[in-house]
Enzyme design. Structure first.
Site, PDB file in Angstrom:
ATOM      1  N   HIS A  90      26.419  38.317 -38.647  1.00  0.00           N
ATOM      2  CA  HIS A  90      25.753  39.277 -37.771  1.00  0.00           C
ATOM      3  C   HIS A  90      26.750  39.795 -36.757  1.00  0.00           C
ATOM      4  CE1 HIS A  90      22.791  41.105 -35.109  1.00  0.00           C
ATOM      5  NE2 HIS A  90      21.974  41.065 -36.156  1.00  0.00           N
ATOM      6  N   ASP A 147      17.390  38.045 -42.493  1.00  0.00           N
ATOM      7  CA  ASP A 147      17.129  38.520 -43.852  1.00  0.00           C
ATOM      8  C   ASP A 147      17.276  37.426 -44.902  1.00  0.00           C
ATOM      9  OD1 ASP A 147      16.565  41.118 -43.063  1.00  0.00           O
ATOM     10  OD2 ASP A 147      18.690  41.570 -42.872  1.00  0.00           O
TER      11      ASP A 147
HETATM   12  N1  CMC Z   1      29.888  37.004 -46.690  1.00  0.00           N
HETATM   13  C1  CMC Z   1      31.225  36.709 -46.702  1.00  0.00           C
HETATM   14  N2  CMC Z   1      32.089  37.065 -45.730  1.00  0.00           N
HETATM   15  C2  CMC Z   1      31.587  37.736 -44.672  1.00  0.00           C
HETATM   16  C3  CMC Z   1      30.209  38.069 -44.573  1.00  0.00           C
HETATM   17  C4  CMC Z   1      29.364  37.655 -45.626  1.00  0.00           C
HETATM   18  N3  CMC Z   1      28.059  37.947 -45.586  1.00  0.00           N
HETATM   19  N4  CMC Z   1      29.984  38.746 -43.414  1.00  0.00           N
HETATM   20  C5  CMC Z   1      31.188  38.839 -42.804  1.00  0.00           C
HETATM   21  N5  CMC Z   1      32.146  38.235 -43.558  1.00  0.00           N
HETATM   22  C6  CMC Z   1      33.575  38.078 -43.207  1.00  0.00           C
HETATM   23  C7  CMC Z   1      34.333  39.377 -43.390  1.00  0.00           C
HETATM   24  O1  CMC Z   1      34.871  39.474 -44.694  1.00  0.00           O
HETATM   25  C8  CMC Z   1      35.377  39.246 -42.311  1.00  0.00           C
HETATM   26  O2  CMC Z   1      36.352  38.329 -42.791  1.00  0.00           O
HETATM   27  P1  CMC Z   1      37.929  38.537 -42.409  1.00  0.00           P
HETATM   28  O3  CMC Z   1      37.981  38.366 -40.915  1.00  0.00           O
HETATM   29  O4  CMC Z   1      38.653  37.475 -43.160  1.00  0.00           O
HETATM   30  O5  CMC Z   1      38.268  39.936 -42.841  1.00  0.00           O
HETATM   31  C9  CMC Z   1      34.646  38.564 -41.163  1.00  0.00           C
HETATM   32  O6  CMC Z   1      33.624  37.781 -41.808  1.00  0.00           O
HETATM   33  C10 CMC Z   1      34.031  39.521 -40.137  1.00  0.00           C
HETATM   34  O7  CMC Z   1      33.195  40.459 -40.836  1.00  0.00           O
HETATM   35  P2  CMC Z   1      32.888  41.940 -40.346  1.00  0.00           P
HETATM   36  O8  CMC Z   1      32.433  42.744 -41.510  1.00  0.00           O
HETATM   37  O9  CMC Z   1      34.077  42.439 -39.569  1.00  0.00           O
HETATM   38  O10 CMC Z   1      31.710  41.692 -39.314  1.00  0.00           O
HETATM   39  P3  CMC Z   1      30.711  42.779 -38.746  1.00  0.00           P
HETATM   40  O11 CMC Z   1      30.229  42.274 -37.451  1.00  0.00           O
HETATM   41  O12 CMC Z   1      31.316  44.135 -38.766  1.00  0.00           O
HETATM   42  O13 CMC Z   1      29.513  42.808 -39.836  1.00  0.00           O
HETATM   43  C11 CMC Z   1      27.528  42.316 -41.015  1.00  0.00           C
HETATM   44  C12 CMC Z   1      28.280  42.199 -39.678  1.00  0.00           C
HETATM   45  C13 CMC Z   1      26.086  41.849 -40.801  1.00  0.00           C
HETATM   46  C14 CMC Z   1      27.502  43.785 -41.480  1.00  0.00           C
HETATM   47  C15 CMC Z   1      28.239  41.428 -42.069  1.00  0.00           C
HETATM   48  O14 CMC Z   1      28.247  40.074 -41.657  1.00  0.00           O
HETATM   49  C16 CMC Z   1      27.593  41.542 -43.455  1.00  0.00           C
HETATM   50  O15 CMC Z   1      27.938  42.442 -44.223  1.00  0.00           O
HETATM   51  N6  CMC Z   1      26.625  40.610 -43.808  1.00  0.00           N
HETATM   52  C17 CMC Z   1      25.902  40.694 -45.059  1.00  0.00           C
HETATM   53  C18 CMC Z   1      24.787  41.739 -44.940  1.00  0.00           C
HETATM   54  C19 CMC Z   1      23.625  41.260 -44.081  1.00  0.00           C
HETATM   55  O16 CMC Z   1      23.145  40.144 -44.229  1.00  0.00           O
HETATM   56  N7  CMC Z   1      23.148  42.143 -43.185  1.00  0.00           N
HETATM   57  C20 CMC Z   1      21.972  41.881 -42.361  1.00  0.00           C
HETATM   58  C21 CMC Z   1      22.274  41.792 -40.893  1.00  0.00           C
HETATM   59  S1  CMC Z   1      20.879  41.084 -39.966  1.00  0.00           S
HETATM   60  C22 CMC Z   1      19.629  42.266 -40.079  1.00  0.00           C
HETATM   61  C23 CMC Z   1      19.843  43.392 -39.142  1.00  0.00           C
HETATM   62  O17 CMC Z   1      19.702  43.186 -37.923  1.00  0.00           O
HETATM   63  O18 CMC Z   1      20.170  44.491 -39.632  1.00  0.00           O
END
Ligand code: CMC
Length: 427
Positions: free
Chosen positions: A316, A373
């Site tokens: 998140h 989720d």
């Molecule tokens: N599985 C594996 N690795 C992950 C995941 C995941 N679900 N989420 C983040 N990472 C890794 C990512 O690869 C990165 O690694 P590195 O630093 O080595 O490059 C690190 O963690 C940081 O990720 P980010 O994409 O920079 O983080 P963000 O804050 O931009 O993204 C997120 C947040 C929710 C979009 C992301 O965690 C994600 O894609 N999760 C899966 C989709 C999901 O469950 N979304 C629902 C969010 S809750 C409902 C809502 O409020 O919308």
């Protein structure tokens, strides 16, 4: 003496600029850089708004480090455990919980407004059967603005509230119609005798005439436990501060467009799987993984930097400890395990993923915990809700949050059209 300002120095020119640090009632302070461009001739650069506060707000507070979430100051645990979704809607719109009499009146109004104009009902026939309900929902909510033109120049509180009550009330009907259209089965009209959540479940499940299906023991009605579970899911989704879809709603509001068009844009933004669409993707992913034995291999893929595969329902932007909504749903899952027959293969796969991920250094070091989720899908599946309706259910819950934030934006005298700038790197 310490000053509540921050000084930024341009090391190329030696020029310094001083900015006020603003303190909220809770949470992080912000640096007020509104005059930064006028002072320095430069913009700040922050793709994805990871370090930007775009507004003042009194609606929702999140402390991502502590895993805390409050609506109008009240903890989410208190609302989920001791209040209904409609009470939560009243709270978000009026900044306080309703009295018994206020709740009675509010509930009555929401029941009465749930019907759709016949013209809007016909619109559903224009969409192909295989349309995703999120696309139909977004289009139908845009269409709703054609029936309520009066809401462009609102000035009075009553006008704001009428517009809000109408969209909160009609959203479950629109969502259920979108679903039934996708199956090619007759629409079930709202039932004035039923409360908000039971009415939605009835519009989803009933046969024409509003009857539930017959089973060996007679007429099978919707169980109270099912209504309670879905009502809690609505409450947990009711608002979430300046998330992607709410930012879109405020952005559209900033141009002066119709409120329902702003909500429709929020629905479109929510559809993506990085946001609300994750709840559908979680179950699709569990089905794809197929069995507990395959979990290790998929965890390996999620950790591989050369593989795009992500564990849906993990991570998140704001919660870096745990998502308090996920904690409530996990407890609810445990509570409802027997009553809702949750012990399925999907549940076993989900538990295995959770167990491995929570003890794996890749996930721990990046603060990746199960989010809301990760748990909604299992409960919604037990409520006989198909995957394609998971994100529309998020929409139903979030509608009150979007409209509350829309009203807050409209009332804020300092609000301006959303117009970020860029770092041009082209020809
Ligand atoms: N599985 C594996 N690795 C992950 C995941 C995941 N679900 N989420 C983040 N990472 C890794 C990512 O690869 C990165 O690694 P590195 O630093 O080595 O490059 C690190 O963690 C940081 O990720 P980010 O994409 O920079 O983080 P963000 O804050 O931009 O993204 C997120 C947040 C929710 C979009 C992301 O965690 C994600 O894609 N999760 C899966 C989709 C999901 O469950 N979304 C629902 C969010 S809750 C409902 C809502 O409020 O919308």
């Amino acid at each position: 003496m310490k000053k509540n300002t921050m000084t930024l120095t341009n090391n190329m020119t030696g020029d310094s600029y001083e900015y006020k640090i603003l303190e909220g009632t809770r949470g992080s302070c912000v640096v007020d850089i509104r005059t930064f461009f006028a002072d320095s001739g430069m913009f700040t650069y922050d793709p994805g708004f990871t370090a930007t506060a775009a507004c003042e707000s009194t609606v929702t507070f999140i402390d991502g480090g502590k895993g805390e979430l409050r609506y109008r100051g009240i903890a989410i645990e208190e609302l989920a455990n001791n209040h209904t979704y409609l009470e939560t809607c009243f709270l978000l719109l009026n900044s306080r919980l309703p009295s018994e009499e206020e709740l009675y009146k509010f509930d009555l109004e929401i029941r009465h407004r749930a019907f759709l104009h016949e013209g809007l009902r016909h619109l559903f026939n224009a969409f192909p059967d295989n349309a995703h309900p999120m696309a139909t929902l977004s289009a139908a909510v845009t269409a709703l603005s054609t029936f309520y033109n009066d809401h462009l120049d609102m000035t009075h509180e009553e006008e704001f509230l009428e517009m809000a009550h109408r969209i909160i009330s009609k959203m479950p009907t629109i969502a259920a119609f979108a679903y039934r259209h996708s199956l090619g089965i007759p629409f079930i009209q709202p039932d004035i005798d039923l409360g908000f959540t039971k009415n939605f479940l009835t519009m989803m499940r009933a046969y024409p005439g509003g009857k539930m299906h017959l089973c060996a023991n007679g007429h099978e009605d919707i169980k109270d436990v099912e209504v309670r579970a879905l009502d809690t899911i609505f409450t947990l989704h009711a608002d979430h501060e300046q998330n992607a879809s709410t930012t879109v709603v405020r952005g559209v509001a900033s141009t002066g467009a119709h409120p329902y068009v702003a909500i429709s844009s929020g629905i479109s933004a929510l559809w993506g799987r990085a946001h609300g669409g994750a709840n559908e993707s979680v179950i699709a992913q569990l089905e794809y993984i197929g069995s507990v034995e395959n979990v290790e291999a998929f965890i390996k893929r999620a950790k591989d930097p050369d593989d795009d595969f992500r564990l849906m329902g993990f991570g998140h932007r704001v919660y870096k400890n745990f998502d308090p909504r996920a904690k409530i749903l996990k407890n609810l899952q445990d509570e409802l395990r027997e009553e809702l027959n949750l012990d399925t293969e999907l549940m076993a796969i989900a538990r295995k993923i959770e167990e491995i991920a929570l003890s794996d250094d890749y996930f721990i070091s990046r603060n990746l915990y199960p989010n809301i989720d990760f748990y909604t899908g299992i409960i919604l599946t037990a409520l006989q809700i198909p995957k394609s309706m998971f994100t529309p259910i998020f929409v139903i819950g979030r509608t009150v949050g979007w409209i509350t934030q829309w009203i807050e934006f409209k009332k804020d005298k300092t609000s301006k059209i959303a117009r970020p700038r860029q770092l041009y790197i082209g020809e």
